[in-house]
Motif scaffolding. Sequence first.
Motif, PDB file in Angstrom:
ATOM      1  N   PHE A 173     -32.710  11.797  -1.209  1.00 59.24           N
ATOM      2  CA  PHE A 173     -31.294  11.406  -1.175  1.00 59.24           C
ATOM      3  C   PHE A 173     -30.964  10.850   0.223  1.00 59.24           C
ATOM      4  O   PHE A 173     -30.339   9.807   0.357  1.00 59.24           O
ATOM      5  CB  PHE A 173     -30.396  12.622  -1.443  1.00 59.24           C
ATOM      6  CG  PHE A 173     -30.200  12.950  -2.898  1.00 59.24           C
ATOM      7  CD1 PHE A 173     -31.259  13.288  -3.708  1.00 59.24           C
ATOM      8  CD2 PHE A 173     -28.934  12.928  -3.456  1.00 59.24           C
ATOM      9  CE1 PHE A 173     -31.079  13.601  -5.050  1.00 59.24           C
ATOM     10  CE2 PHE A 173     -28.731  13.240  -4.791  1.00 59.24           C
ATOM     11  CZ  PHE A 173     -29.801  13.576  -5.590  1.00 59.24           C
ATOM     12  N   ARG A 174     -31.377  11.615   1.236  1.00 59.73           N
ATOM     13  CA  ARG A 174     -31.133  11.188   2.625  1.00 59.73           C
ATOM     14  C   ARG A 174     -31.730   9.808   2.855  1.00 59.73           C
ATOM     15  O   ARG A 174     -31.086   8.909   3.397  1.00 59.73           O
ATOM     16  CB  ARG A 174     -31.775  12.211   3.575  1.00 59.73           C
ATOM     17  CG  ARG A 174     -31.821  11.781   5.031  1.00 59.73           C
ATOM     18  CD  ARG A 174     -32.166  12.945   5.956  1.00 59.73           C
ATOM     19  NE  ARG A 174     -33.373  13.647   5.577  1.00 59.73           N
ATOM     20  CZ  ARG A 174     -33.498  14.974   5.492  1.00 59.73           C
ATOM     21  NH1 ARG A 174     -32.474  15.747   5.782  1.00 59.73           N
ATOM     22  NH2 ARG A 174     -34.634  15.524   5.131  1.00 59.73           N
TER      23      ARG A 174
ATOM     24  N   ARG B 158     -26.810  11.923   6.925  1.00 63.60           N
ATOM     25  CA  ARG B 158     -26.201  13.260   6.866  1.00 63.60           C
ATOM     26  C   ARG B 158     -25.499  13.474   5.525  1.00 63.60           C
ATOM     27  O   ARG B 158     -25.580  14.539   4.927  1.00 63.60           O
ATOM     28  CB  ARG B 158     -25.195  13.449   8.014  1.00 63.60           C
ATOM     29  CG  ARG B 158     -25.856  13.776   9.358  1.00 63.60           C
ATOM     30  CD  ARG B 158     -24.848  14.347  10.359  1.00 63.60           C
ATOM     31  NE  ARG B 158     -23.730  13.435  10.612  1.00 63.60           N
ATOM     32  CZ  ARG B 158     -23.789  12.354  11.390  1.00 63.60           C
ATOM     33  NH1 ARG B 158     -24.921  12.026  11.999  1.00 63.60           N
ATOM     34  NH2 ARG B 158     -22.723  11.585  11.566  1.00 63.60           N
ATOM     35  N   TYR B 159     -24.821  12.427   5.083  1.00 65.49           N
ATOM     36  CA  TYR B 159     -24.180  12.493   3.758  1.00 65.49           C
ATOM     37  C   TYR B 159     -25.230  12.786   2.689  1.00 65.49           C
ATOM     38  O   TYR B 159     -25.058  13.696   1.853  1.00 65.49           O
ATOM     39  CB  TYR B 159     -23.474  11.165   3.452  1.00 65.49           C
ATOM     40  CG  TYR B 159     -23.144  10.982   1.984  1.00 65.49           C
ATOM     41  CD1 TYR B 159     -22.037  11.591   1.411  1.00 65.49           C
ATOM     42  CD2 TYR B 159     -23.973  10.205   1.166  1.00 65.49           C
ATOM     43  CE1 TYR B 159     -21.757  11.445   0.061  1.00 65.49           C
ATOM     44  CE2 TYR B 159     -23.698  10.048  -0.191  1.00 65.49           C
ATOM     45  CZ  TYR B 159     -22.590  10.669  -0.739  1.00 65.49           C
ATOM     46  OH  TYR B 159     -22.322  10.524  -2.071  1.00 65.49           O
TER      47      TYR B 159
ATOM     48  N   ALA C   9     -21.099  16.792   3.081  1.00 72.33           N
ATOM     49  CA  ALA C   9     -21.491  15.411   2.785  1.00 72.33           C
ATOM     50  C   ALA C   9     -20.289  14.481   2.939  1.00 72.33           C
ATOM     51  O   ALA C   9     -20.382  13.419   3.569  1.00 72.33           O
ATOM     52  CB  ALA C   9     -22.071  15.324   1.372  1.00 72.33           C
ATOM     53  N   ILE C  10     -19.173  14.903   2.393  1.00 69.53           N
ATOM     54  CA  ILE C  10     -17.966  14.060   2.453  1.00 69.53           C
ATOM     55  C   ILE C  10     -17.510  13.888   3.899  1.00 69.53           C
ATOM     56  O   ILE C  10     -17.151  12.785   4.326  1.00 69.53           O
ATOM     57  CB  ILE C  10     -16.862  14.662   1.561  1.00 69.53           C
ATOM     58  CG1 ILE C  10     -17.289  14.538   0.086  1.00 69.53           C
ATOM     59  CG2 ILE C  10     -15.523  13.978   1.796  1.00 69.53           C
ATOM     60  CD1 ILE C  10     -16.451  15.329  -0.891  1.00 69.53           C
ATOM     61  N   ASP C  11     -17.580  14.976   4.678  1.00 71.95           N
ATOM     62  CA  ASP C  11     -17.205  14.898   6.106  1.00 71.95           C
ATOM     63  C   ASP C  11     -18.064  13.891   6.849  1.00 71.95           C
ATOM     64  O   ASP C  11     -17.602  13.202   7.757  1.00 71.95           O
ATOM     65  CB  ASP C  11     -17.393  16.270   6.776  1.00 71.95           C
ATOM     66  CG  ASP C  11     -16.267  17.230   6.387  1.00 71.95           C
ATOM     67  OD1 ASP C  11     -15.264  16.761   5.811  1.00 71.95           O
ATOM     68  OD2 ASP C  11     -16.402  18.435   6.666  1.00 71.95           O
ATOM     69  N   ALA C  12     -19.358  13.831   6.477  1.00 70.42           N
ATOM     70  CA  ALA C  12     -20.278  12.953   7.202  1.00 70.42           C
ATOM     71  C   ALA C  12     -19.906  11.489   7.077  1.00 70.42           C
ATOM     72  O   ALA C  12     -20.286  10.661   7.905  1.00 70.42           O
ATOM     73  CB  ALA C  12     -21.710  13.165   6.683  1.00 70.42           C
TER      74      ALA C  12
END
Lengths: 355, 355
Positions: B206-207, B229-230, B327-330
């Motif tokens: 995913f990364r 990071r997300y 994830a959303i914060d990233a």
Amino acid sequence: MHNPSVPVLSARADLHNSILSYGEAEEASIRDRSAYLVDLVLHRLKGDWAAGDRLTEVCNYALGAPGKYFRPILLLESAAAVGGDLHQVMPAAAGTEGAHLASLMHDDIIDGDELRRGMPAVHAKYSQADAIVGGDALIFYLFAALATCAANGVEAQRIVLAMGKAAKAGAELCQGQMMEEEIRQNYDSRVTSYLRMIENKTAALFRAACSIGGTLGGGSAEEADALARYGTGLGIAFQIQDDLLPYLSTAEETGKPHSSDLANRRLTLPFLLCRAAAGPELAAELDDLINSEGDLEDRHLRLAALLTRHGAVTRAAEEARRYAADAIDALVPLPQSPSRQSLEYFAKAAVSRCR
Amino acid sequence: MHNPSVPVLSARADLHNSILSYGEAEEASIRDRSAYLVDLVLHRLKGDWAAGDRLTEVCNYALGAPGKYFRPILLLESAAAVGGDLHQVMPAAAGTEGAHLASLMHDDIIDGDELRRGMPAVHAKYSQADAIVGGDALIFYLFAALATCAANGVEAQRIVLAMGKAAKAGAELCQGQMMEEEIRQNYDSRVTSYLRMIENKTAALFRAACSIGGTLGGGSAEEADALARYGTGLGIAFQIQDDLLPYLSTAEETGKPHSSDLANRRLTLPFLLCRAAAGPELAAELDDLINSEGDLEDRHLRLAALLTRHGAVTRAAEEARRYAADAIDALVPLPQSPSRQSLEYFAKAAVSRCR
């Protein structure tokens, strides 16, 4: 089984003479140079697989088995043959050995071969899961290694070309493994199917190693193409010789039982040549040896005697030499250099080895 | 088994509400966009695997099973989120699905899972040899696909960076598969080992998909890092949710038997959380369910009831949501765009799905 009067042995003596025509000092110098390159590759491999986890241990075991390191040497000599810097392309050289070992590890699972290079195969020493995942890791390693060449100063465009060649060779390798399975199952397989199969299964990675060496080493597209043709001929010659080994060498020399091909129904060139030219009686005898359930070692000895007596071992050896000669011809566009001389030597040595 | 009074269902309802807070039209538009991207990816995959040989047939079968195509979509949306051109990076998107399927094919052999996405696994439909070689071919396909991006006009330097990221993710994926085996064998495995394992086994790809999308799409190193990071947070959240499915869904929804984890001794987060907090009596009961030889389906039902009753399913679901929030914060460094909105949506949807 090794009767000195059978023609193949004279053929081997001829090739041996042809190699000796280099002069002993010249040959020794090529061998020293190759040994030096192998040391460099081993050093690189050890550094890249130094962590202490299980994945590293499995891959280390596979990488540490005494091999020829033929593909890395081909990549390095090809790079040097176009004036490239060995240090710059070293990661890629180590990477090709990784991809090669990956295919061996996966092949040994498929064929149920318990021995490789005289040692337990990875799936026998560890587990099938370890051999599957370890092989996958060694495929990814090839591409990680190619990416590393950028830090060594190789142009990105050349690395992308090399990646394309490596990925194509990998696809061909898989194609070759599938074809091998089909040949195993389809008894009427012909010599042409076999040659196409080994061109994929073996020659593709030889071709890629040489061509990638030429590309990363800074060669022109023409030089890389010449090296690709060299690698193709060499790879086919090498594989035919490999398939001849059960009829030429002792099991101790090859590191795996001679009856392995028979156990796996691996129909190789001597058999296919003999079968294609056989009258009904010989054909029936050959079919019986392949299909019967009798003692493997005994069947192998009878098959070897049959193939040798009918000249199929000799004819297969001649085919190998023809491809080796094609390989040497392909090198003509390259400037004379010690590396080109080594490449020529490899083509001759590939078809005279007995292990 | 699905008692409406157990807390996890309220948790699911919360998440469902959180997704619905997008507004139905907004959500429908994101789904339409994803469906459109999946069509593009499928078109690319079909074109790349169009030949009629056995290798293609095997890979086609694997690629054709109804999947989420999550990694390609992540790569495409990541590229678009930094202003990249979807057409240019399309081969790479298709390639990530290939590498993902390769790991599934090899995993199913290792785990002896006969069903995948409700259809026979590749090794069950064809053979173990086909699944090994087909998987290898799909790994090589990823890199062939990356090389193709050069012809689409992506800078060579960005492709080399992407190759390095893809190869690293592949190595991590293999590392994760090895760790999974170790966790299976080591009964005292802790929650931290499990989280490290799924970060490698699932989040790495995913990364890489997100980060490669950012890189090939022309983003800055900072943007690619934010996307990495997300992808990490999303991948961990996604895998925890995947491991929760046997406790949340019907076997028809997930496409494989719920008792598969138990049959394979796959110890997942709800179990490990419960076991870590258990007193002697509960610990003995859990151990017995894992180690006994009794009927699988019955043991699964008892285990599910136990983990639900002791709140372990809820706590695992909370962990998943925490990673989804990370994830959303990233994504904060990225400009607002429909693609960023899709990525945010995916993180929320990943932890509310039941298949």
